[in-house]
Motif scaffolding. Sequence first.
Motif, PDB file in Angstrom:
ATOM      1  N   TYR A   3     -22.233  -7.367 -19.077  1.00  0.00           N
ATOM      2  CA  TYR A   3     -21.649  -6.753 -16.961  1.00  0.00           C
ATOM      3  C   TYR A   3     -23.093  -7.397 -15.876  1.00  0.00           C
ATOM      4  CZ  TYR A   3     -21.311  -2.822 -13.734  1.00  0.00           C
ATOM      5  OH  TYR A   3     -20.883  -2.749 -13.114  1.00  0.00           O
ATOM      6  N   ALA A   4     -24.650  -7.509 -16.705  1.00  0.00           N
ATOM      7  CA  ALA A   4     -24.875  -8.168 -15.958  1.00  0.00           C
ATOM      8  C   ALA A   4     -24.742  -9.643 -14.968  1.00  0.00           C
ATOM      9  CB  ALA A   4     -26.497  -8.336 -15.929  1.00  0.00           C
ATOM     10  N   GLU A   5     -24.194 -10.724 -15.657  1.00  0.00           N
ATOM     11  CA  GLU A   5     -23.775 -12.308 -15.000  1.00  0.00           C
ATOM     12  C   GLU A   5     -22.369 -12.382 -13.985  1.00  0.00           C
ATOM     13  OE1 GLU A   5     -23.228 -14.486 -18.471  1.00  0.00           O
ATOM     14  OE2 GLU A   5     -24.865 -13.448 -19.263  1.00  0.00           O
ATOM     15  N   LEU A   6     -21.599 -10.627 -13.853  1.00  0.00           N
ATOM     16  CA  LEU A   6     -20.502 -10.643 -13.496  1.00  0.00           C
ATOM     17  C   LEU A   6     -20.618 -10.215 -11.359  1.00  0.00           C
ATOM     18  CD1 LEU A   6     -18.138  -7.432 -15.658  1.00  0.00           C
ATOM     19  CD2 LEU A   6     -17.621  -9.895 -15.592  1.00  0.00           C
ATOM     20  N   GLU A   7     -19.892 -11.176 -11.398  1.00  0.00           N
ATOM     21  CA  GLU A   7     -20.038 -12.042  -9.574  1.00  0.00           C
ATOM     22  C   GLU A   7     -19.820 -10.129  -8.956  1.00  0.00           C
ATOM     23  OE1 GLU A   7     -19.257 -15.808  -8.519  1.00  0.00           O
ATOM     24  OE2 GLU A   7     -17.715 -15.451 -10.072  1.00  0.00           O
ATOM     25  N   ARG A   8     -20.706 -10.264  -8.004  1.00  0.00           N
ATOM     26  CA  ARG A   8     -19.816  -9.212  -7.285  1.00  0.00           C
ATOM     27  C   ARG A   8     -19.683  -9.075  -5.585  1.00  0.00           C
ATOM     28  NH1 ARG A   8     -23.222  -7.794 -11.627  1.00  0.00           N
ATOM     29  NH2 ARG A   8     -22.646  -5.750 -12.752  1.00  0.00           N
ATOM     30  N   GLY A   9     -20.110  -8.189  -5.150  1.00  0.00           N
ATOM     31  CA  GLY A   9     -19.520  -8.353  -3.415  1.00  0.00           C
ATOM     32  C   GLY A   9     -18.870  -7.020  -3.367  1.00  0.00           C
ATOM     33  N   PRO A  10     -17.948  -7.047  -1.889  1.00  0.00           N
ATOM     34  CA  PRO A  10     -17.520  -5.830  -1.705  1.00  0.00           C
ATOM     35  C   PRO A  10     -15.871  -5.735  -2.519  1.00  0.00           C
ATOM     36  CG  PRO A  10     -18.167  -6.790   0.566  1.00  0.00           C
ATOM     37  CD  PRO A  10     -18.533  -7.653  -0.679  1.00  0.00           C
ATOM     38  N   VAL A  11     -15.359  -4.879  -2.863  1.00  0.00           N
ATOM     39  CA  VAL A  11     -14.413  -4.503  -3.173  1.00  0.00           C
ATOM     40  C   VAL A  11     -13.095  -3.642  -2.745  1.00  0.00           C
ATOM     41  CG1 VAL A  11     -15.584  -5.551  -5.526  1.00  0.00           C
ATOM     42  CG2 VAL A  11     -15.026  -2.818  -5.256  1.00  0.00           C
ATOM     43  N   HIS A  12     -11.894  -3.747  -2.812  1.00  0.00           N
ATOM     44  CA  HIS A  12     -11.195  -2.328  -2.491  1.00  0.00           C
ATOM     45  C   HIS A  12     -11.186  -1.368  -3.283  1.00  0.00           C
ATOM     46  CE1 HIS A  12      -7.527  -0.837  -2.258  1.00  0.00           C
ATOM     47  NE2 HIS A  12      -7.159  -1.292  -0.468  1.00  0.00           N
ATOM     48  N   ALA A  13     -10.523  -1.489  -4.873  1.00  0.00           N
ATOM     49  CA  ALA A  13     -11.317  -0.225  -5.549  1.00  0.00           C
ATOM     50  C   ALA A  13     -10.121   0.536  -5.636  1.00  0.00           C
ATOM     51  CB  ALA A  13     -12.776   0.197  -5.408  1.00  0.00           C
ATOM     52  N   ASP A  14      -9.334   0.090  -5.496  1.00  0.00           N
ATOM     53  CA  ASP A  14      -7.933   1.188  -5.107  1.00  0.00           C
ATOM     54  C   ASP A  14      -6.902   0.634  -4.369  1.00  0.00           C
ATOM     55  OD1 ASP A  14      -6.344   3.917  -5.407  1.00  0.00           O
ATOM     56  OD2 ASP A  14      -6.852   4.205  -3.182  1.00  0.00           O
ATOM     57  N   LEU A  15      -6.372  -1.082  -5.581  1.00  0.00           N
ATOM     58  CA  LEU A  15      -5.592  -1.798  -4.290  1.00  0.00           C
ATOM     59  C   LEU A  15      -3.632  -1.785  -5.576  1.00  0.00           C
ATOM     60  CD1 LEU A  15      -4.481  -3.493  -1.815  1.00  0.00           C
ATOM     61  CD2 LEU A  15      -5.262  -5.654  -3.874  1.00  0.00           C
ATOM     62  N   PHE A  16      -3.483  -0.490  -5.607  1.00  0.00           N
ATOM     63  CA  PHE A  16      -2.350   0.701  -6.012  1.00  0.00           C
ATOM     64  C   PHE A  16      -1.080  -0.673  -5.175  1.00  0.00           C
ATOM     65  CE2 PHE A  16      -3.539   3.884  -9.170  1.00  0.00           C
ATOM     66  CZ  PHE A  16      -5.160   3.285  -9.600  1.00  0.00           C
ATOM     67  N   ARG A  17       0.176   0.032  -5.853  1.00  0.00           N
ATOM     68  CA  ARG A  17       1.013  -0.762  -5.172  1.00  0.00           C
ATOM     69  C   ARG A  17       2.007  -0.122  -3.553  1.00  0.00           C
ATOM     70  NH1 ARG A  17       5.546  -0.028 -10.665  1.00  0.00           N
ATOM     71  NH2 ARG A  17       3.713  -0.299 -12.225  1.00  0.00           N
ATOM     72  N   ASN A  18       1.124   1.436  -3.621  1.00  0.00           N
ATOM     73  CA  ASN A  18       1.560   2.301  -2.161  1.00  0.00           C
ATOM     74  C   ASN A  18       0.462   1.476  -1.132  1.00  0.00           C
ATOM     75  OD1 ASN A  18      -0.598   2.881  -3.971  1.00  0.00           O
ATOM     76  ND2 ASN A  18      -0.311   5.119  -2.975  1.00  0.00           N
TER      77      ASN A  18
END
Length: 319
Positions: free
Chosen positions: A182-197
Amino acid sequence: MAVFTPVTLDDLSQWIKQFPLGKALALKGIASGIENSNFFLTTERGEYVLTIFENLSFEQLPFYVQLMRHLAERGIPVPAPVANDAGELVVALHGKPAAIVSKLDGSSQMDPQPVHCAEVGTILAKMHLAGRDFPLQQPNLRGLDWWVETVPKVLPFLDAETAALLQSELAFQSEFAAGPTYAELERGPVHADLFRNNVMFVGERLSGCFDFYFAGWDTWLFDLAVTVNDWCIDLDTGRLDEARVVALTRAYHAVRQFTAADHAAWLPMLRAAALRFWLSRLYDYHRPREAEMLTPHDPTHFERVLRERIARGAPNLTA
């Protein structure tokens, strides 16, 4: 499906004068979302969306609106916030933070095919890369800390078997988040709710993404997992559709190549994404807030998704 704070055209008659939009001509509540009050707003200058924020504070909101502006300036098709005469993007309305953003063209694709999923994978990867130089940081407010805080609040409403699953998955995610992969995963700003709607299409062309008000700093892979868990599943069973998964992840990889850590963390992140929305829906269902148009989402949907990921796994990330 909520409007927590009613607004009328009379309410806007003076308030909107601070924006370069002319008079407000029409206002209609939007029957989607359960966090904020949203309205389609027609003015003398065009079509917009007005949002009144019910949970986010004036201090938290610059992250979201500045992120949208940052992405829009880099060619990502997202709503552009409208500043008032003082240059402010967030302004009080009925004592709560409010913002106006441009309205996107198109409509949501609620029966996505692989071609739509590929469009979503491409734009999500572009969004992640475009956000690398975004200067503001704010944690994902629906991340692990919130899960730990919220699980005890919903356990009294669950039967023993369901409660055991929730506690077991929280323990699994807590352990995984403390580990080296988990510590190696790349990070940054994410949408976190990119559902169909939250995505618009004109035909098979993606015309825009919106509703960034769950955004925050998190792993890019978690954002991808949230997206796959909605776009690439059978809604009745929660089972993954491999053709759609391959289309979305292959298109993503063509823009931002997967790392070894991404491959190793893929299934845990799909489970994490299912847990996050199962838990938030449990909370909204059992501890609802009052609203004019509120119908909480069915929490059992993401319980099924989580059980599917645990029982059946997932297709490998496709390079």
